[in-house]
Structures are given as structure tokens and as C-alpha cells.
Motif scaffolding. Structure first.
Motif, PDB file in Angstrom:
ATOM      1  N   PRO A 659      31.057  29.938  50.581  1.00  0.00           N
ATOM      2  CA  PRO A 659      31.079  31.336  50.125  1.00  0.00           C
ATOM      3  C   PRO A 659      29.669  31.909  50.041  1.00  0.00           C
ATOM      4  CG  PRO A 659      31.568  29.840  48.310  1.00  0.00           C
ATOM      5  CD  PRO A 659      31.568  29.014  49.552  1.00  0.00           C
ATOM      6  N   ASN A 660      29.516  33.183  50.458  1.00  0.00           N
ATOM      7  CA  ASN A 660      28.197  33.822  50.371  1.00  0.00           C
ATOM      8  C   ASN A 660      27.811  34.122  48.928  1.00  0.00           C
ATOM      9  OD1 ASN A 660      29.145  35.459  53.333  1.00  0.00           O
ATOM     10  ND2 ASN A 660      27.428  34.058  53.215  1.00  0.00           N
ATOM     11  N   TRP A 661      28.780  34.594  48.136  1.00  0.00           N
ATOM     12  CA  TRP A 661      28.493  34.992  46.760  1.00  0.00           C
ATOM     13  C   TRP A 661      29.184  34.063  45.771  1.00  0.00           C
ATOM     14  CZ3 TRP A 661      24.942  38.573  45.566  1.00  0.00           C
ATOM     15  CH2 TRP A 661      24.600  39.522  46.528  1.00  0.00           C
ATOM     16  N   ILE A 662      28.436  33.603  44.788  1.00  0.00           N
ATOM     17  CA  ILE A 662      28.979  32.864  43.646  1.00  0.00           C
ATOM     18  C   ILE A 662      28.303  33.429  42.397  1.00  0.00           C
ATOM     19  CG2 ILE A 662      29.239  30.629  42.515  1.00  0.00           C
ATOM     20  CD1 ILE A 662      28.842  29.323  45.266  1.00  0.00           C
ATOM     21  N   SER A 663      29.082  33.778  41.406  1.00  0.00           N
ATOM     22  CA  SER A 663      28.472  34.302  40.180  1.00  0.00           C
ATOM     23  C   SER A 663      29.239  33.821  38.961  1.00  0.00           C
ATOM     24  CB  SER A 663      28.443  35.841  40.199  1.00  0.00           C
ATOM     25  OG  SER A 663      29.758  36.367  40.144  1.00  0.00           O
ATOM     26  N   ASN A 664      28.537  33.763  37.845  1.00  0.00           N
ATOM     27  CA  ASN A 664      29.133  33.421  36.564  1.00  0.00           C
ATOM     28  C   ASN A 664      28.441  34.259  35.501  1.00  0.00           C
ATOM     29  OD1 ASN A 664      29.297  31.787  33.906  1.00  0.00           O
ATOM     30  ND2 ASN A 664      30.835  30.817  35.206  1.00  0.00           N
ATOM     31  N   MET A 665      29.226  35.065  34.773  1.00  0.00           N
ATOM     32  CA  MET A 665      28.679  35.972  33.766  1.00  0.00           C
ATOM     33  C   MET A 665      29.424  35.769  32.455  1.00  0.00           C
ATOM     34  SD  MET A 665      28.391  39.372  36.164  1.00  0.00           S
ATOM     35  CE  MET A 665      29.946  39.061  37.012  1.00  0.00           C
ATOM     36  N   GLU A 666      28.707  35.927  31.340  1.00  0.00           N
ATOM     37  CA  GLU A 666      29.322  35.680  30.044  1.00  0.00           C
ATOM     38  C   GLU A 666      28.655  36.534  28.970  1.00  0.00           C
ATOM     39  OE1 GLU A 666      30.809  31.741  27.581  1.00  0.00           O
ATOM     40  OE2 GLU A 666      28.927  31.642  28.690  1.00  0.00           O
ATOM     41  N   ILE A 667      29.469  37.078  28.083  1.00  0.00           N
ATOM     42  CA  ILE A 667      28.961  37.781  26.912  1.00  0.00           C
ATOM     43  C   ILE A 667      29.512  37.098  25.670  1.00  0.00           C
ATOM     44  CG2 ILE A 667      30.829  39.506  26.999  1.00  0.00           C
ATOM     45  CD1 ILE A 667      28.751  41.499  25.818  1.00  0.00           C
ATOM     46  N   THR A 668      28.624  36.792  24.728  1.00  0.00           N
ATOM     47  CA  THR A 668      28.984  36.071  23.507  1.00  0.00           C
ATOM     48  C   THR A 668      28.673  36.935  22.294  1.00  0.00           C
ATOM     49  OG1 THR A 668      28.505  33.942  24.556  1.00  0.00           O
ATOM     50  CG2 THR A 668      28.580  33.977  22.151  1.00  0.00           C
ATOM     51  N   PHE A 677      31.759  32.334  13.073  1.00  0.00           N
ATOM     52  CA  PHE A 677      32.719  32.792  14.084  1.00  0.00           C
ATOM     53  C   PHE A 677      31.983  33.107  15.385  1.00  0.00           C
ATOM     54  CE2 PHE A 677      34.931  36.205  16.360  1.00  0.00           C
ATOM     55  CZ  PHE A 677      36.187  35.628  16.516  1.00  0.00           C
ATOM     56  N   ARG A 678      32.618  32.827  16.494  1.00  0.00           N
ATOM     57  CA  ARG A 678      32.060  33.148  17.805  1.00  0.00           C
ATOM     58  C   ARG A 678      33.183  33.506  18.759  1.00  0.00           C
ATOM     59  NH1 ARG A 678      32.187  27.518  17.538  1.00  0.00           N
ATOM     60  NH2 ARG A 678      33.397  26.551  19.246  1.00  0.00           N
ATOM     61  N   THR A 679      32.886  34.362  19.706  1.00  0.00           N
ATOM     62  CA  THR A 679      33.817  34.660  20.783  1.00  0.00           C
ATOM     63  C   THR A 679      33.013  34.976  22.036  1.00  0.00           C
ATOM     64  OG1 THR A 679      35.699  36.016  21.506  1.00  0.00           O
ATOM     65  CG2 THR A 679      33.976  37.124  20.240  1.00  0.00           C
ATOM     66  N   SER A 680      33.561  34.632  23.195  1.00  0.00           N
ATOM     67  CA  SER A 680      32.862  34.900  24.449  1.00  0.00           C
ATOM     68  C   SER A 680      33.868  35.224  25.549  1.00  0.00           C
ATOM     69  CB  SER A 680      32.007  33.702  24.868  1.00  0.00           C
ATOM     70  OG  SER A 680      32.816  32.584  25.158  1.00  0.00           O
ATOM     71  N   LEU A 681      33.436  36.062  26.464  1.00  0.00           N
ATOM     72  CA  LEU A 681      34.229  36.421  27.640  1.00  0.00           C
ATOM     73  C   LEU A 681      33.419  36.058  28.874  1.00  0.00           C
ATOM     74  CD1 LEU A 681      36.812  37.819  28.748  1.00  0.00           C
ATOM     75  CD2 LEU A 681      35.486  39.942  28.800  1.00  0.00           C
ATOM     76  N   GLU A 682      34.015  35.254  29.756  1.00  0.00           N
ATOM     77  CA  GLU A 682      33.310  34.731  30.931  1.00  0.00           C
ATOM     78  C   GLU A 682      34.029  35.146  32.202  1.00  0.00           C
ATOM     79  OE1 GLU A 682      31.683  30.334  32.305  1.00  0.00           O
ATOM     80  OE2 GLU A 682      33.707  30.505  31.486  1.00  0.00           O
ATOM     81  N   LEU A 683      33.261  35.543  33.209  1.00  0.00           N
ATOM     82  CA  LEU A 683      33.796  35.908  34.524  1.00  0.00           C
ATOM     83  C   LEU A 683      33.174  35.009  35.580  1.00  0.00           C
ATOM     84  CD1 LEU A 683      35.356  37.752  36.529  1.00  0.00           C
ATOM     85  CD2 LEU A 683      33.340  39.246  36.536  1.00  0.00           C
ATOM     86  N   GLN A 684      34.035  34.299  36.324  1.00  0.00           N
ATOM     87  CA  GLN A 684      33.601  33.457  37.451  1.00  0.00           C
ATOM     88  C   GLN A 684      34.099  34.094  38.740  1.00  0.00           C
ATOM     89  OE1 GLN A 684      32.196  29.877  37.533  1.00  0.00           O
ATOM     90  NE2 GLN A 684      31.863  30.575  39.621  1.00  0.00           N
ATOM     91  N   THR A 685      33.180  34.318  39.689  1.00  0.00           N
ATOM     92  CA  THR A 685      33.531  34.952  40.957  1.00  0.00           C
ATOM     93  C   THR A 685      33.089  34.079  42.125  1.00  0.00           C
ATOM     94  OG1 THR A 685      33.322  37.170  40.020  1.00  0.00           O
ATOM     95  CG2 THR A 685      33.223  36.994  42.414  1.00  0.00           C
ATOM     96  N   VAL A 686      33.994  33.880  43.075  1.00  0.00           N
ATOM     97  CA  VAL A 686      33.687  33.169  44.314  1.00  0.00           C
ATOM     98  C   VAL A 686      34.158  34.054  45.465  1.00  0.00           C
ATOM     99  CG1 VAL A 686      34.140  31.119  45.716  1.00  0.00           C
ATOM    100  CG2 VAL A 686      33.908  30.901  43.237  1.00  0.00           C
ATOM    101  N   SER A 687      33.259  34.402  46.373  1.00  0.00           N
ATOM    102  CA  SER A 687      33.604  35.319  47.459  1.00  0.00           C
ATOM    103  C   SER A 687      34.392  34.605  48.550  1.00  0.00           C
ATOM    104  CB  SER A 687      32.334  35.930  48.049  1.00  0.00           C
ATOM    105  OG  SER A 687      31.615  34.965  48.814  1.00  0.00           O
ATOM    106  N   GLN A 688      34.819  35.371  49.548  1.00  0.00           N
ATOM    107  CA  GLN A 688      35.575  34.802  50.665  1.00  0.00           C
ATOM    108  C   GLN A 688      34.704  33.848  51.481  1.00  0.00           C
ATOM    109  OE1 GLN A 688      36.789  38.033  53.211  1.00  0.00           O
ATOM    110  NE2 GLN A 688      34.709  38.674  53.664  1.00  0.00           N
TER     111      GLN A 688
END
Length: 763
Positions: A659-668, A677-688
């Protein structure tokens, strides 16, 4: 008069006593792991006098009673405490926003990140602990430029500056030692690690062969085992998920009052039954012990030992129809994989002077992997009711040592590191032919053993290496590093079968040699902006299976990879975070290709060359004390320059599974109004990416959202993770061949819950 004189004398004495300095002492340890922190600086704010903690985390300093003490250590948040209220044990919290962390993987010794001219990321214990991982990709993929693909049951493939691959392009280390010998790489080898005993995980991107030897090409992953805590401590955690996963973690540790002896023992038992994918049960039991003994102020001895027993079903990948119709039934119901291993390392750490130190490691490893592999089952086209396959077992024992001496030459502002390594590993492999039964639906439902032996051989592997690394600080904030390693390999192969066998290669002796240099430099400006550049080389000798699986032994040379990269980092003002970026170009030559011969057979040859290029970037941003934002990603291109198998020519094509693009983003978010207390939202992206090297079809890639919650109060902790919250249908890897398309199914929406309790002298 006498009474007045006595009163004045008492007042003077009292004033003198109050004015006297007092001697304070204590110990400093990591808040999370409770291990002693060595090299922490304690500063008297009144006089600027300071001291440093010793090997046990202890310190002593003379201060005034009202003095304010400041505690500093790279990678940790700074503390300020009054001397009169000083506790006996001071807890310091890891600061995951500090760029110039202390690292060890760049030189096999402790040094600051800003001194290492390479792309390296340290995943701290706080990140590992808060993520509450069930498998390692859940933290490894937070590193920019890295994609660890989950194959289920802690099995995986890897992509670091290379396509998603099962090839021996990545080196897996435990405390700086490879967990498997060169020549018998296993792409699933990280399932042999004890996640519950990892103090931190360091990921090196790019070749590291000049220090660690072969297979450190795309990168190296070094698991650093936690040291025993200063105080008696115990931890237990229970977790499970909505697809039959259950796990128990336990840890006991502590150090004697005199600081001489420290012991920790920990591990976990995990199992899955009736998972989201048919025929995917597994069971893993792993335990690690660490025993440290401080003989005197300059000599420390450590033993680390791990035992593991592992079993997993080996279900089939899915074809495109089953995948998109969400039919997750396996074509197999008897394929499996079993592992039993033990590894033990004795380390002697001798500090001769403040400028001279020697570390010696002696290790032993034994590992047996038995399987009925699903990927070896092939249809018998003459009879649709039957197929063929194999049952096999590979095993090794390893005996080895690594010796390294570090010498600081202060007048020249230079550090010299020289080392030697030896690894002797007798290995065995056998495989027997089996007859496989198919039902009317084409499923493989059983098998019958036969007397037909496909392979039965032994290979004694000997690898010796010498290396040296010079680090020079000619002017302030400039560091230059040069290193070289020379490796020598001997493969002593003995075949227990005749020349008529499937693997009838004659007894033989193969020799391989490689010299791998590196050269790099870093420079950091006073405003927090830094740059680095390096040239490094990686190499990979042929695998045992590439040499001896056929009926003759091919003449092969090690594959060679040359890497050039530049990078930069910038520490944002007002402690708002930092930014880092790296650009690299790597070329592989002498890559091993299975080439069609004139007689119609295939033979392995050094006939391939590839090109790899990319940009990796990460931003850590902290707008306030409650919010933490992490953005990381990479853009890469992996292409064939020359790759002709005699039947197909891939030259100029894009490599499959790249894949050309790989990304991982997270907000805590950690709110001030609800401590713990803690909470986090994570986005993992893998392109075609292309499914095949012919570039005939692409897989569309995927986007995953993960949501985590956790709450900790005193020694209690509970958490809920919702993985793949949109329930996206995705595959962690897709490949295409003449037989069709194969999809490795990714996990659907999964609810993970857990409860833990930690008890220690501090709580």
C-alpha cells in the motif's frame, strides 16, 4: 545573669542546628512498572548542587531543610518536591511526548535519542499498558511507517519499509538478542513474546545489520524486558472479548531491602474458542522470570528466562466469494500449529570506571514448531475426492554469546563500542506426506498418515560476527556515528534421505560472508530543531528452506540492501509536543528468485533487484494537560527493478501487498475533573494495493476506528475497548495467484473488557 546566658546559648545552638544541612536519601522508580530508575538527576534548587541515582535507583544529597529538590530524567515528567516532605520512594511518570528519549537499540547501550542517526521509536510502558492490547499490532502500528498485519491467534506478517511479507526482512529481538537464529526465520515469531513483561518496545526502521547482523533489513523490533521493582508488588488482570477470547495476566516482583537481589516473574494464559472465523481456536501459556543480583557497585548479574507452550488451529484464508458474502467457514478442520520453547540469557554488566563498561550475554534457546499447514494442502486433480498435504516439524537448539565493550574517550569526546557474537544452532526438519479427504462441498475433512517421507535433514548453523561503532561529538550538539560489522556463516547440511527423495539434496557445506557498514550524523539546534542523515546496509543470507528443499543445493549469495535516509525533528515551543519526519531510499540486489530452468524445473537464483522509497512522519500535539493528539503515517513506493523468473517478468511492476499510504491517528482525553479516567479514539488507514506482482487487480484497503475507555482508582483498574466500531468488512492481507484470490479476514466489531488490581508497598 546566668539564666540570660543559658537562654542565649540555647538560642544560638538552636539557630545553628536549624541552619545545618540535612542529609536526605531515597529511591526513584517508574510510577507504572515500579522498576528503579538509573541516572535520574536530583538538583538542589537553592545551590544548584546535584546528585544522580545509582544502579538501584538510590540517591543521597545534603540540603537545607527548606530546600526544594528537582527530579529530572529524559523520558519522564519533571518533579519538584520539598526536602522536608520527601518520601522514601519517589515515583516518576513517563512523558510520552519527550522526543529525545533514552534508547538502547541504536547502540546496544543507553544513549539519548538525539545522538542516534536513524529512524527509531520507543513505545513506552504507559502506552502499552493503557492500550490493553490483546495482540501486538495494536501498539506496533502506532509507529509511523509500520504495518503489522493480524492473522489471528497472535500470528502476523510485517511491513517496515517493505511490502507486507513473510520473508526474512525483519529482525525480532529480546533485550538485544535475536529470538531465532539466522536461516530459519518465521514470520509469526512475535507470537513467541511475553507481552505482559515488556517494559518498552523499540522499533528501528531501516537496516540495522551493522550492529545486529542479518535480517535487520526493513527494520528491527526490540522487546526490552522490565526490571524487578524496588518494592514488593503484585498485579493481576482478567480480560475477554465478545468472540471467545479469555486471558489472565499475573506478575509478582520485588527487591530486597539492601537492594542486592531483585526478582520478577510474570506471564499470561490466553485462549480463544468459537471465534469470528471458523477453525481459529488457540491457546497460549507463557511465563518469564527475571533475577538480578547487584554484586557490588560496579557489577550486576541478570538472568532472564522464558517458557512458552502454544497451540492454534490453522484455518484457511477466504476466497473472494466467501469474503464478500461473509461466509467465514474454513475449508479445513484439522490443520494446526504447535510451539514449545524455552530461552534463557545470563547477562554480566561490569562497569570498570565511569568511562569504561563491558556487557557479556550468554544465551540458550530451544524451540520446536510442529504443524499440519493449510497452505501445503493441494488438490489431486485426478481424483476430486482426495488431496495431498504434509505434517512437519522444525526444531532448533541455540548456544551463543555476545560481548560488547563501551569505552568513552573524554578528551576526544568520543565513545568506542566494540563487540563480538557467536551463535551455534543445530536445527532439524522433517515432513511426511499425508492423504487428505474431501467432502462433496470441497472441504478438507480429514487425513491419513503415510510412510512417505518428504524431508528429513539436519543443518548445523554457525554464525560469528565482529562489530565496531564509533560515536564522536566534535562540536556541541553534533554527533557523528560510524560502524561496521563482519559476519561469517557456515551451514553444515546432512540429509537423512536418498537422492530419490522429494528433498534429496546431497550432504553439503555452505559458507556466506558479509560486511555491513553504516555512517550517520545528527545535529540539534538550540530551538529544538534537529536533523540526521545516514547510509546503512542490510543483508540476508539464504534461508535453509531456500537451499535444501529440492534435489540439489543451489549456489546462492546473500541478498544485499543499501539504504540512504535523511530526517528531522522539531520540539514545539511551550511543551506543545513535537514533529518528526524521515525520507529514505533503499535498493535490494541479489534477491533470491525461483527461476524456471530449461528442463522445466525451478531453481533458486540471485536474480532480483527492487527499489523502495518513502516518507514517514509523526506529530504529537498537546494543546493542554487533558488532550493528547498523535498523527502518524507514511507514503511509500515499492517496485521491481529487475525480477525475471523465466516464466514471468515483473521488472518495472509495483510489488504486491505494498500500500502507498499507511496512517494511524489517535486522540486521547484525560479529564482533570475525573482523575484516573481516560478515553481515546484511534483511526487506522491502509490504502489500496495490488494483490499480485502482475498488477492485474487491486484490493481497496480499509479504515478502522477503535474506541478505548479506562478508569483507574488506587490499585483498581477497569477498561472497555471497542475495536472496529463501524464493523467494517476488511482483510488484513489479500493475495492473488493462478488458483484464485485469498483474503485474510480482519476482526469484525469486537468488545474487549478487563479488570485489574495492583498491590504494592506504595499503595
Amino acid at each position: 545573669m546566668k539564666a540570660i546566658f543559658i537562654s542565649l546559648l540555647f538560642l544560638l545552638c538552636s539557630t545553628f542546628i536549624l541552619a545545618q544541612d540535612i542529609q536526605v536519601n531515597g529511591s526513584i522508580q517508574d510510577e507504572l512498572s515500579q522498576e528503579p530508575l538509573v541516572g535520574a538527576i536530583i538538583i538542589n534548587q537553592e545551590t544548584n548542587d546535584y546528585t544522580v541515582t545509582d544502579k538501584n535507583g538510590h540517591f543521597t544529597i545534603e540540603v537545607g531543610q527548606d530546600a526544594l529538590l528537582q527530579f529530572k530524567l529524559l523520558g519522564y515528567a519533571m518533579l519538584s518536591l520539598e526536602a522536608k516532605d520527601l518520601p522514601s520512594i519517589i515515583l516518576m511518570k513517563q512523558d510520552n511526548l519527550v522526543l529525545n528519549q533514552v534508547i538502547v537499540s541504536a547502540s546496544r547501550a543507553t544513549q539519548r535519542r538525539e545522538e542516534a542517526p536513524m529512524a527509531i521509536t520507543s513505545i513506552g510502558a504507559a502506552v502499552i499498558e493503557e492500550a490493553k492490547i490483546q495482540s501486538l499490532e495494536q501498539v506496533i502500528n502506532k509507529v509511523p511507517g509500520v504495518l503489522m498485519t493480524d492473522l489471528g491467534s497472535e500470528q502476523h506478517m510485517m511491513s517496515i519499509r517493505q511490502p507486507i511479507s513473510t520473508k526474512s526482512l525483519f529482525l525480532y529481538l529480546e533485550d538485544g538478542l535475536p529470538i531465532r537464529p539466522t536461516g530459519i526465520f518465521n514470520h509469526n515469531a512475535l507470537n513467541e513474546m511475553n507481552m505482559s513483561m515488556a517494559q518498552n518496545i523499540e522499533v528501528v526502521r531501516g537496516p540495522a545489520s551493522s550492529l545486529y547482523g542479518s535480517e535487520a533489513i526493513g527494520g528491527a523490533i526490540n522487546f526490552i524486558t522490565k526490571s524487578p521493582s524496588l518494592v514488593p508488588s503484585a498485579k493481576i488482570q482478567l480480560r475477554g472479548d465478545s468472540y471467545g477470547y479469555k486471558r489472565l495476566d499475573a506478575l509478582l516482583e520485588g527487591t530486597t531491602n539492601n537492594g542486592k537481589l531483585g526478582v520478577s516473574i510474570g506471564g499470561y494464559s490466553a485462549k480463544r474458542e468459537n471465534g469470528y472465523l471458523d477453525h481459529s481456536d488457540f491457546n497460549k501459556n507463557i511465563i518469564t522470570s527475571v533475577i538480578q543480583y547487584q554484586v557490588n557497585e560496579s557489577l550486576k548479574i541478570t538472568n532472564t528466562s522464558t517458557y512458552m507452550k502454544y497451540f492454534s488451529d490453522m484455518g484457511s484464508s477466504l476466497d473472494s466469494t466467501s469474503f464478500y458474502n461473509k461466509d467465514f467457514t474454513s475449508l479445513h478442520n484439522f490443520t494446526k500449529r504447535e510451539i514449545e520453547l524455552f530461552r534463557s540469557t545470563f547477562t554480566v554488566d561490569q562497569e570498570w570506571t565511569t568511562s569504561s563498561k563491558t556487557v557479556a550475554k550468554v544465551f540458550f534457546r530451544t524451540n520446536t514448531l510442529g504443524q499440519i499447514p493449510s497452505y501445503r494442502i493441494k488438490n489431486d486433480w485426478s481424483n476430486p475426492s482426495f488431496a495431498k498435504g504434509e505434517v512437519n516439524e522444525s526444531a532448533f537448539k541455540s548456544y551463543g554469546a555476545v560481548l560488547q565493550h563501551n569505552q568513552k574517550i573524554k578528551p576526544l569526546k568520543t565513545t568506542l563500542r566494540v563487540g563480538a557474537s557467536i551463535d551455534y544452532s543445530p536445527t532439524t526438519f522433517w515432513a511426511n506426506y499425508i492423504e487428505v479427504d474431501r467432502d462433496e462441498n470441497g472441504k478438507y475433512v480429514g487425513y491419513s498418515p503415510t510412510d512417505s517421507v518428504l524431508s528429513d535433514y539436519q543443518t548445523n548453523l554457525l554464525n560469528t560476527g565482529l562489530y565496531a561503532q564509533l560515536e564522536v561529538n566534535p562540536v556541541e550538539r553534533l554527533f557523528i556515528t560510524a560502524g561496521v560489522r563482519s559476519d561469517h556463516f557456515k551451514y553444515d547440511y546432512k540429509n537423512n534421505l536418498g537422492i530419490e527423495a522429494f528433498s534429496g539434496a546431497p550432504n553439503s557445506m555452505s559458507y556466506f560472508n558479509a560486511v555491513t557498514p553504516k555512517l550517520g550524523a545528527t545535529y540539534t539546534f538550540r530551538n529544538g530543531l534537529g536533523f540526521y542523515t545516514n547510509y546503512s546496509v542490510g543483508f540476508m543470507p539464504p534461508q535453509v528452506s531456500e537451499l535444501y528443499r529440492g534435489v540439489k543445493v543451489p549456489e546462492l549469495k546473500p541478498s544485499n540492501y543499501k539504504n540512504i535516509e535523511v530526517g528531522s525533528w522539531y520540539t514545539l515551543p511551550k511543551e506543545l509536543g513535537y514533529l518528526e519526519v524521515a525520507y529514505y531510499q533503499m535498493k535490494g540486489t541479489n534477491e533470491i528468485v525461483s527461476v524456471l530452468q530449461e528442463d522445466g524445473s525451478y531453481e533458486n537464483e540471485n536474480a532480483g533487484s527492487t527499489h523502495h522509497e518513502g516518507v514517514e512522519a509523526a506529530l504529537h500535539f498537546v494543546p493542554n494537560s487533558q488532550v493528547f493528539l498523535r498523527l502518524g503515517g507514511t507514503y511509500t513506493e515499492h517496485t521491481f527493478e529487475n525480477f525475471n523468473t523465466g516464466k514471468e517478468d515483473f521488472s518495472g511492476k509495483v510489488m504486491a501487498n505494498a500500500p502507498n499510504w499507511i496512517s494511524n491517528m489517535e486522540i486521547t482525553y484525560k479529564p482533570n475533573f475525573l482523575k484516573g479516567f481516560r478515553t481515546s479514539l484511534e483511526l487506522q488507514t491502509v490504502s489500496q494495493y495490488y494483490m499480485d506482482n502482475q498488477n492485474t487487480k487491486k484490493y481497496e484497503g480499509y479504515h478502522l476506528l477503535n474506541l478505548r475507555f479506562g478508569y483507574q482508582i488506587k490499585g483498581f483498574e477497569t477498561w472497555v475497548n471497542i475495536m472496529n466500531i463501524t464493523d467494517e468488512l476488511y482483510a488484513t492481507r489479500v493475495s492473488k495467484s493462478a488458483w484464485g484470490e485469498n483474503y485474510n479476514l480482519g476482526a469484525p466489531r469486537t468488545f474487549q473488557i478487563g479488570l485489574g488490581y495492583t498491590i504494592s508497598k506504595n499503595k
